[in-house]
Design an enzyme around this catalytic site. Structure first.
Site, PDB file in Angstrom:
ATOM      1  N   PHE A 270      17.231  -8.237  -0.394  1.00 25.27           N
ATOM      2  CA  PHE A 270      18.855  -8.233   0.456  1.00 25.27           C
ATOM      3  C   PHE A 270      18.366  -9.315   2.187  1.00 25.27           C
ATOM      4  O   PHE A 270      18.080 -10.160   2.095  1.00 25.27           O
ATOM      5  CB  PHE A 270      18.840  -7.173   0.359  1.00 25.27           C
ATOM      6  CG  PHE A 270      19.377  -6.502  -0.579  1.00 25.27           C
ATOM      7  CD1 PHE A 270      19.923  -7.100  -1.753  1.00 25.27           C
ATOM      8  CD2 PHE A 270      18.727  -5.266  -1.274  1.00 25.27           C
ATOM      9  CE1 PHE A 270      20.017  -6.197  -2.876  1.00 25.27           C
ATOM     10  CE2 PHE A 270      19.294  -4.815  -2.494  1.00 25.27           C
ATOM     11  CZ  PHE A 270      19.771  -5.414  -3.586  1.00 25.27           C
ATOM     12  N   CYS A 271      17.915  -7.841   2.965  1.00 23.77           N
ATOM     13  CA  CYS A 271      18.068  -8.216   4.707  1.00 23.77           C
ATOM     14  C   CYS A 271      17.180  -9.582   4.643  1.00 23.77           C
ATOM     15  O   CYS A 271      17.079 -10.212   5.692  1.00 23.77           O
ATOM     16  CB  CYS A 271      18.647  -7.492   5.559  1.00 23.77           C
ATOM     17  SG  CYS A 271      20.127  -6.590   4.610  1.00 23.77           S
TER      18      CYS A 271
END
Length: 183
Positions: free
Chosen positions: A113-114
């Site tokens: 994700f990030c």
């Protein structure tokens, strides 16, 4: 050429839970080694923290805080974010531009994700990038373990092409920081 170390979302709610993310302790140990090398070379360390209103990751909550075993210095820069992209509606690009930073070394949470989103955005912005292959992590998911997810991103992001900046994926033990230039 100027570089910075970016530490993404190493926060209590994400690390100090059961089950823990893949290689939780080893990952933080490697991040601490990276930040020590960066600080010794005079390279900025930027700590990114995710937040969400009315959630255990709300700004200032215990879950939002950094784990006790993550070494942070007063000189480290802090950036708050609300989306997987650490550049989206944050001060990150301005911090980098003000310091003439062209190269980013990226580590942290969550691989898929990030870390992935920030890495891809930084590539599109033209930064030279290094993903630290053993200093990003995530939790096991139904479809893959944290280890498999980390390996997938290491083996995918190295081939991210078509951008102006360079891309490298290497383990923490091979990451060195050149002494930062002083004005």
């Amino acid at each position: 050429m100027s570089t910075a170390l970016i530490i993404i979302d190493v926060q209590k709610l994400l690390f100090d839970v059961e089950p823990q993310p893949f290689e939780r302790t080893e990952t933080i140990t490697r991040i601490n080694s990276l930040s020590a090398k960066a600080r010794k070379a005079g390279v900025p360390v930027i700590v990114i923290q995710h937040e969400r209103e009315n959630h255990p990751l709300a700004y200032g909550t215990e879950g939002w805080e950094l784990p006790d075993d993550l070494v942070v210095a007063e000189s480290d820069l802090k950036v708050r974010k609300t989306a997987p992209d650490s550049f989206y509606k944050t001060s990150l690009k301005d911090l980098l531009d003000e310091r003439g930073i062209t190269d980013l070394t990226i580590c942290g949470f969550a691989s898929e994700f990030c870390v992935d989103t920030t890495f891809r955005r930084a590539a599109s912005l033209g930064y030279n990038l290094r993903l630290v292959s053993d200093a990003h992590t995530t939790h096991d998911k139904d479809h893959a373990t944290g280890k498999q997810i980390r390996e997938h991103h290491n083996n995918t992001l190295i081939y991210l092409g078509g951008y102006e900046g360079s891309i490298a994926v290497l383990p923490e033990s091979e990451v060195e920081f050149a002494q930062a230039e002083t004005a």
